[in-house]
Write an enzyme that holds these catalytic residues in place. Structure first.
Site, PDB file in Angstrom:
ATOM      1  N   ARG A 125      -5.251   5.691  -7.870  1.00  0.00           N
ATOM      2  CA  ARG A 125      -4.971   7.122  -7.917  1.00  0.00           C
ATOM      3  C   ARG A 125      -4.790   7.607  -9.355  1.00  0.00           C
ATOM      4  NH1 ARG A 125       0.032   7.475  -3.969  1.00  0.00           N
ATOM      5  NH2 ARG A 125      -0.164   9.711  -4.394  1.00  0.00           N
ATOM      6  N   LEU A 156       0.858  -1.172   0.000  1.00  0.00           N
ATOM      7  CA  LEU A 156       0.000   0.000   0.000  1.00  0.00           C
ATOM      8  C   LEU A 156       0.903   1.233   0.000  1.00  0.00           C
ATOM      9  CD1 LEU A 156      -2.668  -0.947   2.730  1.00  0.00           C
ATOM     10  CD2 LEU A 156      -2.944  -1.062   0.248  1.00  0.00           C
ATOM     11  N   ASP A 157       0.455   2.283  -0.663  1.00  0.00           N
ATOM     12  CA  ASP A 157       1.225   3.518  -0.660  1.00  0.00           C
ATOM     13  C   ASP A 157       1.362   4.049   0.763  1.00  0.00           C
ATOM     14  OD1 ASP A 157       1.269   3.345  -3.422  1.00  0.00           O
ATOM     15  OD2 ASP A 157      -0.502   4.616  -3.666  1.00  0.00           O
ATOM     16  N   LYS A 158       2.372   4.870   0.971  1.00  0.00           N
ATOM     17  CA  LYS A 158       2.666   5.392   2.306  1.00  0.00           C
ATOM     18  C   LYS A 158       1.430   5.967   2.995  1.00  0.00           C
ATOM     19  CE  LYS A 158       5.269   9.086   4.577  1.00  0.00           C
ATOM     20  NZ  LYS A 158       6.198  10.229   4.383  1.00  0.00           N
TER      21      LYS A 158
END
Length: 319
Positions: free
Chosen positions: A247, A144-146
């Site tokens: 995104r 998962l992205d930060k």
């Protein structure tokens, strides 16, 4: 050491204009998985040959028919340290672990971010983890992205790692997200089927890139859960798992994720958010040993709950 050999094509190859094209520019367009700075580093280190001769400058030009050889040194394992970082555990047994990742937590160490990551926390929680799925990202099956919160699965054994990887590749694992986007889509649901690859100018970003130029298949299913004036709460389901997929896809159709610092519109929603309003809400998979179905739901973070409450109040006041 990995060796890559390239025969420079003429300008109709769809990648780069090879006539008087700088070596570093040509390679960064031809090899989308390598940043231009990484290509330049390889040249400086003497790892690139042009027609059998080691290159000494990134500014040398190439032409159709030239032969380029790159030698890619093996990645040096990061010295991972166990760190006592609190974990929000949603499910755990002797094979796998499912966590609710908070915003701001990087999943695995990388140059420039060697510690304070989820992997560092996992090494303290699971001392047997090193080496499972690779020494640099032990146990990490997907990421998962930060600043994306929510459910993430961690393999605790080699069997679990291989089984979970196979589920993701076969698209039998189900990953569902909640996201708040700018604007109001005209239809109630849809599918975004647009390939994604490294952005040609900004190597830190991803973008919709044609497959013939290195883009990889990316499919996102979505449906509206709640309309909130000029904002919309959307349920996303991933069919593929490309970097920044939701995104990039959301921004491409004109409805970027609220708070996204990279692909967003730059508009302020009037709520202090740690990052994009995107949450990995539900994870469905098959247990790697018992083969029973597992379904885990990660409660949304308070920031997302507060955002939705504020948007609902605004709608109520305006109506």
């Amino acid at each position: 050491m990995t060796e890559i050999n390239i025969q420079v094509q003429d300008r109709d190859d769809g990648l780069a204009n090879a006539k008087d094209e700088r070596l570093d520019r040509y390679l960064s367009q031809t090899l989308p998985d390598f940043s231009r700075s990484r290509i330049q580093q390889l040249i400086e280190q003497g790892n690139v040959q042009l027609n059998g001769t080691v290159c000494t400058t990134k500014k040398i030009t190439v032409k159709a028919g030239d032969r380029i050889t790159l030698e890619i040194p093996e990645a040096q394992p990061l010295k991972l340290q166990a760190e006592e970082i609190p974990l929000d555990i949603l499910y755990e047994d002797d094979q796998l672990l499912i966590l609710n990742k908070p915003a701001g937590l990087v999943v695995h160490p990388a140059p420039g971010h060697p510690d304070g990551t989820l992997v560092n926390a996992l090494l303290a929680h699971c001392p047997s983890l090193p080496g499972i799925g690779g020494v640099q990202r032990p146990g990490i099956v997907h990421r998962l992205d930060k600043d994306t919160t929510g459910a993430i699965a961690i393999a605790k054994t080699d069997i679990a790692y291989q089984h979970l990887q196979a589920q993701l590749q076969a698209k039998t694992a189900r990953r569902e997200y909640l996201g708040v986007v700018y604007g109001a889509p005209k239809v109630e649901s849809g599918t975004i089927d647009l390939p994604i690859g490294r952005h040609p100018q900004d190597r830190k970003k991803m973008a919709v890139i044609p497959t013939e130029q290195g883009g990889r298949s990316a499919i996102t299913h979505w449906r509206i859960l709640e309309r909130l004036g000029n904002y919309t709460l959307i349920h996303f389901q991933l069919e593929t798992g490309r970097t920044h997929q939701i995104r990039v896809h959301s921004a491409k159709i004109g409805h970027p994720i609220v708070g996204d610092p990279v692909y967003g519109s730059g508009r302020s929603v009037g709520v202090n958010l740690p990052g994009q309003a995107l949450h990995a809400w539900r994870l469905k998979l098959q247990h790697p040993v018992s083969e029973e179905g597992i379904e885990v739901t990660a409660p949304p973070p308070q920031t997302l709950t507060t955002l939705l409450e504020i948007l609902r109040r605004r709608v109520a006041i305006s109506s």
